[in-house]
Design an enzyme around this catalytic site. Structure first.
Site, PDB file in Angstrom:
ATOM      1  N   LYS A 171       0.851  -1.197   0.000  1.00  0.00           N
ATOM      2  CA  LYS A 171       0.000   0.000   0.000  1.00  0.00           C
ATOM      3  C   LYS A 171       0.875   1.231   0.000  1.00  0.00           C
ATOM      4  O   LYS A 171       1.469   1.592   1.018  1.00  0.00           O
ATOM      5  CB  LYS A 171      -0.882   0.026   1.251  1.00  0.00           C
ATOM      6  CG  LYS A 171      -1.749   1.264   1.300  1.00  0.00           C
ATOM      7  CD  LYS A 171      -2.021   1.699   2.725  1.00  0.00           C
ATOM      8  CE  LYS A 171      -2.715   3.042   2.747  1.00  0.00           C
ATOM      9  NZ  LYS A 171      -1.858   4.133   2.210  1.00  0.00           N
ATOM     10  N   GLU A 244       8.998   1.279  11.321  1.00  0.00           N
ATOM     11  CA  GLU A 244      10.027   2.304  11.074  1.00  0.00           C
ATOM     12  C   GLU A 244       9.320   3.645  11.212  1.00  0.00           C
ATOM     13  O   GLU A 244       8.572   4.043  10.321  1.00  0.00           O
ATOM     14  CB  GLU A 244      10.615   2.149   9.660  1.00  0.00           C
ATOM     15  CG  GLU A 244      11.288   0.823   9.389  1.00  0.00           C
ATOM     16  CD  GLU A 244      12.569   0.621  10.171  1.00  0.00           C
ATOM     17  OE1 GLU A 244      13.005   1.553  10.879  1.00  0.00           O
ATOM     18  OE2 GLU A 244      13.130  -0.479  10.085  1.00  0.00           O
ATOM     19  N   CYS A 278      13.005  10.888   7.361  1.00  0.00           N
ATOM     20  CA  CYS A 278      13.029  10.359   8.741  1.00  0.00           C
ATOM     21  C   CYS A 278      14.442  10.481   9.276  1.00  0.00           C
ATOM     22  O   CYS A 278      14.659  10.980  10.371  1.00  0.00           O
ATOM     23  CB  CYS A 278      12.544   8.931   8.757  1.00  0.00           C
ATOM     24  SG  CYS A 278      13.479   7.859   7.660  1.00  0.00           S
TER      25      CYS A 278
HETATM   26  P1  NAD Z   1       1.659   8.285   8.274  1.00  0.00           P
HETATM   27  O1  NAD Z   1       1.931   7.573   9.553  1.00  0.00           O
HETATM   28  O2  NAD Z   1       0.562   9.270   8.253  1.00  0.00           O
HETATM   29  O3  NAD Z   1       1.298   7.237   7.111  1.00  0.00           O
HETATM   30  C1  NAD Z   1       2.185   6.198   6.729  1.00  0.00           C
HETATM   31  C2  NAD Z   1       1.382   5.127   5.998  1.00  0.00           C
HETATM   32  O4  NAD Z   1       0.524   4.477   6.944  1.00  0.00           O
HETATM   33  C3  NAD Z   1       0.455   5.661   4.905  1.00  0.00           C
HETATM   34  O5  NAD Z   1       0.450   4.764   3.810  1.00  0.00           O
HETATM   35  C4  NAD Z   1      -0.900   5.704   5.589  1.00  0.00           C
HETATM   36  O6  NAD Z   1      -1.987   5.619   4.702  1.00  0.00           O
HETATM   37  C5  NAD Z   1      -0.824   4.469   6.476  1.00  0.00           C
HETATM   38  N1  NAD Z   1      -1.707   4.499   7.654  1.00  0.00           N
HETATM   39  C6  NAD Z   1      -2.131   5.584   8.337  1.00  0.00           C
HETATM   40  N2  NAD Z   1      -2.899   5.193   9.380  1.00  0.00           N
HETATM   41  C7  NAD Z   1      -2.928   3.838   9.359  1.00  0.00           C
HETATM   42  C8  NAD Z   1      -3.543   2.840  10.190  1.00  0.00           C
HETATM   43  N3  NAD Z   1      -4.269   3.169  11.255  1.00  0.00           N
HETATM   44  N4  NAD Z   1      -3.358   1.535   9.871  1.00  0.00           N
HETATM   45  C9  NAD Z   1      -2.611   1.191   8.810  1.00  0.00           C
HETATM   46  N5  NAD Z   1      -2.011   2.077   7.981  1.00  0.00           N
HETATM   47  C10 NAD Z   1      -2.164   3.391   8.255  1.00  0.00           C
HETATM   48  O7  NAD Z   1       3.051   8.894   7.822  1.00  0.00           O
HETATM   49  P2  NAD Z   1       3.340   9.911   6.628  1.00  0.00           P
HETATM   50  O8  NAD Z   1       2.852  11.255   7.017  1.00  0.00           O
HETATM   51  O9  NAD Z   1       2.880   9.302   5.348  1.00  0.00           O
HETATM   52  O10 NAD Z   1       4.957   9.894   6.622  1.00  0.00           O
HETATM   53  C11 NAD Z   1       5.732  10.673   7.454  1.00  0.00           C
HETATM   54  C12 NAD Z   1       6.164   9.922   8.689  1.00  0.00           C
HETATM   55  O11 NAD Z   1       6.881   8.735   8.327  1.00  0.00           O
HETATM   56  C13 NAD Z   1       7.132  10.713   9.546  1.00  0.00           C
HETATM   57  O12 NAD Z   1       6.819  10.580  10.906  1.00  0.00           O
HETATM   58  C14 NAD Z   1       8.478  10.069   9.254  1.00  0.00           C
HETATM   59  O13 NAD Z   1       9.462  10.222  10.234  1.00  0.00           O
HETATM   60  C15 NAD Z   1       8.097   8.658   9.083  1.00  0.00           C
HETATM   61  N6  NAD Z   1       9.146   7.970   8.355  1.00  0.00           N
HETATM   62  C16 NAD Z   1       9.922   7.053   9.015  1.00  0.00           C
HETATM   63  C17 NAD Z   1      10.963   6.416   8.350  1.00  0.00           C
HETATM   64  C18 NAD Z   1      11.801   5.361   9.024  1.00  0.00           C
HETATM   65  O14 NAD Z   1      12.406   4.584   8.319  1.00  0.00           O
HETATM   66  N7  NAD Z   1      11.872   5.316  10.334  1.00  0.00           N
HETATM   67  C19 NAD Z   1      11.208   6.724   7.007  1.00  0.00           C
HETATM   68  C20 NAD Z   1      10.415   7.692   6.380  1.00  0.00           C
HETATM   69  C21 NAD Z   1       9.373   8.299   7.059  1.00  0.00           C
END
Ligand code: NAD
Length: 476
Positions: A171, A244, A278
């Site tokens: 997804k 992550e 991130c």
């Molecule tokens: P997000 O948490 O809003 O969404 C991430 C993904 O999860 C999306 O595909 C979203 O549709 C899905 N999602 C949201 N709620 C969900 C649920 N309840 N159940 C299942 N899936 C769900 O994050 P974002 O705004 O898309 O990305 C930014 C965040 O990602 C930042 O906090 C960043 O630090 C983090 N990030 C972490 C890493 C890492 O490797 N640690 C890398 C890149 C980004």
């Protein structure tokens, strides 16, 4: 209109619903895509389970050959894929090219491991028996990806999973599905069997993946609050999860550091991808002796980061991905200002006709940011850098570790002793010493504390897409 990839078919949502993907630089619609839901995930999971059986039965060397061929085919299309990524995500075309290449390279890196799954022989107390430890694929795995590095973070999950003999329900983030679809299509055109990777689209499909009983493991990259929700939703199914999550990486610069090199690395580390990374330097702790010199160099570098549409040749920093993300960073900067911080460079939004319809923001460097402010305690997911003054390494380490996050960290120093202490004491999944803060395929990557757990990259990630099984052979 784009379609999902489910069970070898190119389909719309069962519900017939769609939504629009918009260009963050222009506000224009890039494409309409299906808004899938639980029914679509169900079909994708069943299709993946069917395809997985044949995929896992292939000779591992044959799986490796197929994956290399598919990766090569995808890599030949980087020039077509990169503009799609820029249009939907906003990043510069240079950043998109790097990312598209990383997708194919990641598939190839794990393809090399497909025929290198090793088990163990174990002698047992009764000499008429012996033990074996096998590694088997898990079955169907779910991959849930954010919008900041749609291709890199999809590949981190898909590549080790399929190399180990699993099938995937993937997804992408709702706002960045298009380049991912193109990459998966390229793998299939290059020979990857249909059904091994299924792609579902739409915000509701994430929860459906986490709660689908056929999907035995879920890898999420996303924010810390999403990670907590996913872990709770997976618990009733006792499902494996890799999380992550967010980070607020500290970087310490000591008086004996190479300040020019540090400035170069910190500038990339904070402003790459418009700060939406991130692994990014989000809190900078600088010892007094080099504070002014480093700040001057950082300002000089930030001055060159011209914001603009990622497709323009002179753009050095794309827009923020959404208006909401920009508002969040602006609120964090304002909170610091309200608590007495000062902007030494940037702030605000760039002005002019070319910026009217996009989510543009200026690179920003701040000083006197208090430790209790939002910039110091939360993840700042945009191009704003707080530069804090420290007396010595002790203070730097204490303030660096004063965070709920533990993703990356770095130190710049010429003292072996200081570097050694930082490596031992920084609470993070990664520490860079006098090095550009980038992740390597060869090293396990993942956070500690509220940055999550589980590893992507490296042999560790490959092993985490297998399950161990113990076997006892009786010699009667
Ligand atoms: P997000 O948490 O809003 O969404 C991430 C993904 O999860 C999306 O595909 C979203 O549709 C899905 N999602 C949201 N709620 C969900 C649920 N309840 N159940 C299942 N899936 C769900 O994050 P974002 O705004 O898309 O990305 C930014 C965040 O990602 C930042 O906090 C960043 O630090 C983090 N990030 C972490 C890493 C890492 O490797 N640690 C890398 C890149 C980004």
């Amino acid at each position: 209109m784009a379609t999902m990839i489910i069970e070898g078919e190119r389909v719309g949502a069962v519900s017939g619903q769609t939504y629009e993907v918009k260009n963050p630089a222009t506000g224009e619609v890039v494409e309409e895509v299906p808004n899938g839901g639980a029914d679509d995930v169900d079909r994708a999971a069943r299709g993946a389970a069917k395809a997985q059986q044949a995929w896992a039965r292939l000779a591992p060397a044959e799986r490796a050959r197929i994956l290399h061929k598919a990766a090569d085919h995808m890599l030949a299309q980087v020039e077509e894929i990169a503009p799609i990524l820029t249009a939907e995500q906003g990043k510069t075309i240079l950043e998109s090219r790097i990312e598209a290449r990383r997708f194919g390279e990641n598939i190839a890196w794990f393809a090399d491991l497909a025929d290198k799954i090793h088990g163990e022989y174990v002698s047992l107390p009764d000499t008429t028996t012996y033990g074996l430890v096998l590694r088997k694929p898990i079955g169907v795995t779910g991959a849930i990806v954010p919008w900041n590095f749609p291709l890199t973070l999809a590949a981190n999950k898909v590549a080790p999973s399929i190399a180990a003999g699993n099938a995937v329900v993937l997804k992408p983030s709702s706002t960045t599905p298009l380049a991912t679809l193109r990459c998966i299509e390229a793998l299939i055109e290059g020979g990857l069997p249909e059904g091994v990777i299924n792609v579902v689209l739409g915000p509701g499909t994430g929860e459906a993946i986490v709660t689908h009983p056929l999907i035995r493991k879920v890898a999420l990259t996303g924010s810390t609050p999403t990670g907590k929700k996913v872990m709770a939703a997976a618990a009733p199914y006792l499902k494996k999860v890799v999380l992550e999550l967010g980070g607020s990486d500290p970087c310490i610069v000591l008086d004996d550091a190479d300040v020019d090199e540090a400035a170069r690395a910190i500038s990339v580390g904070r402003f790459f991808n418009c700060g939406q990374a991130c692994l990014a330097i989000k809190r900078l702790y600088v010892q007094e002796g080099v504070f002014d010199g480093l700040l001057e160099r950082l300002v000089e570098r930030a001055r060159r980061l011209k914001p603009g549409d990622g497709m323009n040749r002179d753009t050095r920093m794309g827009p923020m991905h959404t208006p909401g993300q920009r508002a969040e960073v602006e609120a964090q900067v304002q909170d610091a200002l309200d608590r007495g911080a000062r902007i030494v460079f940037g702030g605000g939004r760039p002005q002019g006709a070319e910026y009217e319809h996009g989510n543009f923001i200026n690179p920003t460097i701040m000083v006197d940011v208090p430790d209790g402010s939002r910039m110091a305690t939360e993840e700042v997911f945009g191009p704003a850098l707080p530069v804090m003054r420290i007396k010595d390494l002790d203070e730097g380490l204490a303030r660096a570790n004063n965070s709920v996050f533990g993703l990356g960290s770095s130190i710049w120093t010429s003292s072996m002793k200081a570097a050694h202490r930082a490596v031992q004491e920084l609470e993070a999944g990664y520490t860079w010493v006098n090095a550009l803060q980038i992740a390597h395929d060869e090293l396990p990557f993942g956070g500690t504390k509220e940055s999550g757990f589980g590893k992507e990259h490296g042999l560790e990630a490959f092993h985490q897409y297998t399950e161990q099984k113990s076997v006892v052979y009786g010699l009667v």
